[in-house]
Motif scaffolding. Sequence first.
Motif, PDB file in Angstrom:
ATOM      1  N   THR A 145     -17.202 -29.316  -9.271  1.00  0.00           N
ATOM      2  CA  THR A 145     -17.092 -28.829  -7.891  1.00  0.00           C
ATOM      3  C   THR A 145     -15.964 -27.813  -7.751  1.00  0.00           C
ATOM      4  O   THR A 145     -16.076 -26.866  -6.966  1.00  0.00           O
ATOM      5  CB  THR A 145     -16.851 -29.989  -6.913  1.00  0.00           C
ATOM      6  N   ARG A 146     -14.876 -28.021  -8.531  1.00  0.00           N
ATOM      7  CA  ARG A 146     -13.799 -27.028  -8.478  1.00  0.00           C
ATOM      8  C   ARG A 146     -14.306 -25.675  -8.951  1.00  0.00           C
ATOM      9  O   ARG A 146     -14.032 -24.636  -8.333  1.00  0.00           O
ATOM     10  CB  ARG A 146     -12.607 -27.505  -9.325  1.00  0.00           C
ATOM     11  N   GLY A 147     -15.085 -25.697 -10.038  1.00  0.00           N
ATOM     12  CA  GLY A 147     -15.668 -24.442 -10.523  1.00  0.00           C
ATOM     13  C   GLY A 147     -16.584 -23.823  -9.488  1.00  0.00           C
ATOM     14  O   GLY A 147     -16.601 -22.599  -9.312  1.00  0.00           O
ATOM     15  N   ALA A 148     -17.339 -24.669  -8.787  1.00  0.00           N
ATOM     16  CA  ALA A 148     -18.243 -24.144  -7.763  1.00  0.00           C
ATOM     17  C   ALA A 148     -17.462 -23.506  -6.627  1.00  0.00           C
ATOM     18  O   ALA A 148     -17.858 -22.450  -6.101  1.00  0.00           O
ATOM     19  CB  ALA A 148     -19.118 -25.284  -7.232  1.00  0.00           C
ATOM     20  N   GLU A 149     -16.333 -24.105  -6.249  1.00  0.00           N
ATOM     21  CA  GLU A 149     -15.533 -23.529  -5.165  1.00  0.00           C
ATOM     22  C   GLU A 149     -14.923 -22.194  -5.570  1.00  0.00           C
ATOM     23  O   GLU A 149     -14.883 -21.252  -4.781  1.00  0.00           O
ATOM     24  CB  GLU A 149     -14.433 -24.515  -4.760  1.00  0.00           C
ATOM     25  N   ARG A 150     -14.470 -22.144  -6.829  1.00  0.00           N
ATOM     26  CA  ARG A 150     -13.975 -20.852  -7.322  1.00  0.00           C
ATOM     27  C   ARG A 150     -15.077 -19.804  -7.256  1.00  0.00           C
ATOM     28  O   ARG A 150     -14.846 -18.670  -6.816  1.00  0.00           O
ATOM     29  CB  ARG A 150     -13.470 -21.006  -8.759  1.00  0.00           C
ATOM     30  N   ARG A 152     -17.633 -19.737  -5.318  1.00  0.00           N
ATOM     31  CA  ARG A 152     -17.926 -19.382  -3.930  1.00  0.00           C
ATOM     32  C   ARG A 152     -16.917 -18.370  -3.410  1.00  0.00           C
ATOM     33  O   ARG A 152     -17.265 -17.372  -2.781  1.00  0.00           O
ATOM     34  CB  ARG A 152     -17.922 -20.628  -3.045  1.00  0.00           C
ATOM     35  N   GLU A 153     -15.630 -18.632  -3.710  1.00  0.00           N
ATOM     36  CA  GLU A 153     -14.603 -17.691  -3.264  1.00  0.00           C
ATOM     37  C   GLU A 153     -14.780 -16.321  -3.903  1.00  0.00           C
ATOM     38  O   GLU A 153     -14.527 -15.294  -3.276  1.00  0.00           O
ATOM     39  CB  GLU A 153     -13.214 -18.257  -3.603  1.00  0.00           C
ATOM     40  N   ALA A 154     -15.229 -16.327  -5.157  1.00  0.00           N
ATOM     41  CA  ALA A 154     -15.432 -15.051  -5.853  1.00  0.00           C
ATOM     42  C   ALA A 154     -16.756 -14.395  -5.465  1.00  0.00           C
ATOM     43  O   ALA A 154     -17.039 -13.273  -5.877  1.00  0.00           O
ATOM     44  CB  ALA A 154     -15.371 -15.268  -7.359  1.00  0.00           C
ATOM     45  N   ASP A 156     -19.622 -15.288  -6.492  1.00  0.00           N
ATOM     46  CA  ASP A 156     -20.493 -15.292  -7.668  1.00  0.00           C
ATOM     47  C   ASP A 156     -21.634 -16.281  -7.453  1.00  0.00           C
ATOM     48  O   ASP A 156     -21.525 -17.467  -7.753  1.00  0.00           O
ATOM     49  CB  ASP A 156     -19.670 -15.667  -8.906  1.00  0.00           C
ATOM     50  N   VAL A 157     -22.742 -15.772  -6.910  1.00  0.00           N
ATOM     51  CA  VAL A 157     -23.846 -16.658  -6.549  1.00  0.00           C
ATOM     52  C   VAL A 157     -24.465 -17.353  -7.767  1.00  0.00           C
ATOM     53  O   VAL A 157     -24.687 -18.566  -7.739  1.00  0.00           O
ATOM     54  CB  VAL A 157     -24.926 -15.889  -5.751  1.00  0.00           C
ATOM     55  N   PRO A 158     -24.762 -16.630  -8.844  1.00  0.00           N
ATOM     56  CA  PRO A 158     -25.344 -17.319 -10.009  1.00  0.00           C
ATOM     57  C   PRO A 158     -24.464 -18.439 -10.534  1.00  0.00           C
ATOM     58  O   PRO A 158     -24.963 -19.524 -10.877  1.00  0.00           O
ATOM     59  CB  PRO A 158     -25.482 -16.193 -11.042  1.00  0.00           C
ATOM     60  N   ALA A 159     -23.161 -18.205 -10.587  1.00  0.00           N
ATOM     61  CA  ALA A 159     -22.263 -19.245 -11.076  1.00  0.00           C
ATOM     62  C   ALA A 159     -22.289 -20.451 -10.140  1.00  0.00           C
ATOM     63  O   ALA A 159     -22.218 -21.604 -10.579  1.00  0.00           O
ATOM     64  CB  ALA A 159     -20.841 -18.697 -11.200  1.00  0.00           C
ATOM     65  N   MET A 160     -22.413 -20.189  -8.839  1.00  0.00           N
ATOM     66  CA  MET A 160     -22.480 -21.281  -7.873  1.00  0.00           C
ATOM     67  C   MET A 160     -23.749 -22.096  -8.081  1.00  0.00           C
ATOM     68  O   MET A 160     -23.726 -23.332  -8.073  1.00  0.00           O
ATOM     69  CB  MET A 160     -22.472 -20.704  -6.464  1.00  0.00           C
ATOM     70  N   ARG A 198     -36.215 -13.988  -5.845  1.00  0.00           N
ATOM     71  CA  ARG A 198     -35.743 -13.857  -4.462  1.00  0.00           C
ATOM     72  C   ARG A 198     -34.227 -13.984  -4.458  1.00  0.00           C
ATOM     73  O   ARG A 198     -33.657 -14.806  -3.738  1.00  0.00           O
ATOM     74  CB  ARG A 198     -36.381 -14.912  -3.549  1.00  0.00           C
ATOM     75  N   ARG A 199     -33.599 -13.151  -5.271  1.00  0.00           N
ATOM     76  CA  ARG A 199     -32.156 -13.287  -5.371  1.00  0.00           C
ATOM     77  C   ARG A 199     -31.443 -12.468  -4.318  1.00  0.00           C
ATOM     78  O   ARG A 199     -30.239 -12.540  -4.191  1.00  0.00           O
ATOM     79  CB  ARG A 199     -31.684 -12.891  -6.754  1.00  0.00           C
ATOM     80  N   GLY A 200     -32.191 -11.727  -3.561  1.00  0.00           N
ATOM     81  CA  GLY A 200     -31.563 -11.065  -2.437  1.00  0.00           C
ATOM     82  C   GLY A 200     -31.248 -12.047  -1.314  1.00  0.00           C
ATOM     83  O   GLY A 200     -30.545 -11.737  -0.385  1.00  0.00           O
ATOM     84  N   ASP A 201     -31.771 -13.255  -1.477  1.00  0.00           N
ATOM     85  CA  ASP A 201     -31.570 -14.293  -0.465  1.00  0.00           C
ATOM     86  C   ASP A 201     -30.091 -14.491  -0.146  1.00  0.00           C
ATOM     87  O   ASP A 201     -29.247 -14.406  -1.026  1.00  0.00           O
ATOM     88  CB  ASP A 201     -32.150 -15.610  -1.000  1.00  0.00           C
ATOM     89  N   PRO A 202     -29.791 -14.752   1.101  1.00  0.00           N
ATOM     90  CA  PRO A 202     -28.428 -15.184   1.410  1.00  0.00           C
ATOM     91  C   PRO A 202     -28.128 -16.442   0.616  1.00  0.00           C
ATOM     92  O   PRO A 202     -29.003 -17.255   0.374  1.00  0.00           O
ATOM     93  CB  PRO A 202     -28.470 -15.462   2.915  1.00  0.00           C
ATOM     94  N   ASP A 203     -26.908 -16.569   0.205  1.00  0.00           N
ATOM     95  CA  ASP A 203     -26.563 -17.639  -0.723  1.00  0.00           C
ATOM     96  C   ASP A 203     -26.951 -19.003  -0.186  1.00  0.00           C
ATOM     97  O   ASP A 203     -26.358 -19.525   0.749  1.00  0.00           O
ATOM     98  CB  ASP A 203     -25.083 -17.587  -1.047  1.00  0.00           C
ATOM     99  N   PHE A 204     -27.958 -19.521  -0.852  1.00  0.00           N
ATOM    100  CA  PHE A 204     -28.489 -20.816  -0.475  1.00  0.00           C
ATOM    101  C   PHE A 204     -27.550 -21.941  -0.893  1.00  0.00           C
ATOM    102  O   PHE A 204     -27.499 -22.990  -0.268  1.00  0.00           O
ATOM    103  CB  PHE A 204     -29.843 -20.996  -1.159  1.00  0.00           C
ATOM    104  N   HIS A 205     -26.781 -21.672  -1.912  1.00  0.00           N
ATOM    105  CA  HIS A 205     -26.043 -22.763  -2.550  1.00  0.00           C
ATOM    106  C   HIS A 205     -24.688 -23.036  -1.911  1.00  0.00           C
ATOM    107  O   HIS A 205     -24.165 -24.132  -2.029  1.00  0.00           O
ATOM    108  CB  HIS A 205     -25.835 -22.440  -4.038  1.00  0.00           C
ATOM    109  N   SER A 206     -24.145 -22.029  -1.223  1.00  0.00           N
ATOM    110  CA  SER A 206     -22.778 -22.210  -0.729  1.00  0.00           C
ATOM    111  C   SER A 206     -22.702 -23.371   0.252  1.00  0.00           C
ATOM    112  O   SER A 206     -21.681 -24.047   0.346  1.00  0.00           O
ATOM    113  CB  SER A 206     -22.302 -20.916  -0.057  1.00  0.00           C
ATOM    114  N   THR A 207     -23.813 -23.599   0.978  1.00  0.00           N
ATOM    115  CA  THR A 207     -23.828 -24.683   1.954  1.00  0.00           C
ATOM    116  C   THR A 207     -23.559 -26.041   1.293  1.00  0.00           C
ATOM    117  O   THR A 207     -22.994 -26.938   1.908  1.00  0.00           O
ATOM    118  CB  THR A 207     -25.201 -24.752   2.642  1.00  0.00           C
TER     119      THR A 207
END
Lengths: 248, 248
Positions: A145-150, A152-154, A156-160, A198-207
């Motif tokens: 989760t720490r990596g995911a938060e980093r 998100r801040e960066a 970086d959608v694929p990394a998220m 459909r990677r133009g999508d608004p970041d689905f994962h940040s939620t």
Amino acid sequence: MSRLTPHDVAPTSSAAAPGTSADLTDVWDQWLAPLEAADHAYVPVRVAGVLRRAISAGQILPGSKLPEVKITDRLGVSRHTLRSAFQMLAADGLVDRQPNRGVFVHEPTGEDVREIYRIRLILETGAVRTTVFPPEAVQQLKQITRGAERAREAGDVPAMAQANQAFHQRLVAQARSPMLDELMSKVLARMRLVFAGRRGDPDFHSTYVAGNVKLADLLSRDQRQEAEEHLVNYLLSAERDLLRRLEN
Amino acid sequence: MSRLTPHDVAPTSSAAAPGTSADLTDVWDQWLAPLEAADHAYVPVRVAGVLRRAISAGQILPGSKLPEVKITDRLGVSRHTLRSAFQMLAADGLVDRQPNRGVFVHEPTGEDVREIYRIRLILETGAVRTTVFPPEAVQQLKQITRGAERAREAGDVPAMAQANQAFHQRLVAQARSPMLDELMSKVLARMRLVFAGRRGDPDFHSTYVAGNVKLADLLSRDQRQEAEEHLVNYLLSAERDLLRRLEN
DNA sequence: GGTCACACGATTGTTCAACAATAAGTAGGT
DNA sequence: ACCTACTTATTGTTGAACAATCGTGTGACC
């Protein structure tokens, strides 16, 4: 060399054909580079890996046909080897085999999404309910989760996305069953197929980064009941959200 | 039709082969008869079916090697086709592929049994908890248990085992997920592997016919909570019982 | 007699070439 | 425009060949 097989003239013809599939060919050349004599692993496994990456990365879109001769030419392997790789990809559900027609990248449907979340609901809540999470397991989850938060801040959608999948894969891994791990991999691969193209999508994962953080937190306090309830809501809302996006 | 397929001449050649290992060859010839030109299904699928049946019936014991040339001779198919069938069986977990060594029938271990019941616990309780059982589903379950009771009275152990597996497969099917159905099939196939070769065993299954009846009864009254608890106890005691039998 | 090395044989992994069988595309007739 | 027959492209299966690897037996050497 007496027989003039179709693929003997195919390269020139594809190069000569301007509009039909020239761009497609370029894309394929980009991702389907000839295999290097890397390790001594089975060639079909390596071939399947190349195709898997190309598909999951969205470079070969769902519904695309995977012609045997074209890919064998690109990869420099025999048709048998490629067919063996196809069989692996079909077992993963990444690809559909149509008899005497060919192999096509699976096109995920709404029902696929619903099935994915039915499975995840059973698997993930099952893992949470039937197993204890020792401190090191919780540590691993929190690290993800720490990596995911980093990420998100960066921005970086694929990394998220990758971290999100890793989190839930790790959750299931707690059940200590290779077969369940395999199924979860399959489910997540199909999930990536839904996102492919459909990677133009608004970041689905940040939620859902926050949802993962809260889940790891509940598990670290061994509040299993609350963790399970949270997970159920998490999955149901994710399914609802995703289905809504697919419809419009 | 016009083409003289290999399996048209296979019987004579297999009969002409005298046999270095006569007893072994005889057993194989009994179960691995040359393929008939039955349906137009893929040859590898048919080959995999033949081997699957032979293995699940305990005719090819766990640990046995499956040599390519011997089986291709018996079945009258090419090595490629057989290798494709091997790949399917390996995906089912019925068979283990050892690089450059060959394919062997999987030898189930105690850890396998524990994994099987970890999976079944998650899958079956998950199906019971997350889905409603409509009357027709309950009817199907009860019909299976009636067949099991008839088999028990007739002393037909294989029929009882089959009915028991059908019952739990049906249970999981309620989750309406082909992928979960597939996993459950895999788990039950491995289960049959555990029983393969030890058919002199006192009927392991008769104990659990009553358990299935009670479970179906609880489901018919929609007592989900009690059904789940009963199922948990059922699975845990079955695992304990089976492990105890395997040790001695 | 025991042990190591090497060569041999058997089996698996992969490729190439060929052909059968099915599907798709095309031309021709009405 | 529609159906039919022919042609063509692609998939499914086989066979033969060769490379790579494993297992084993044999012989040299201690």
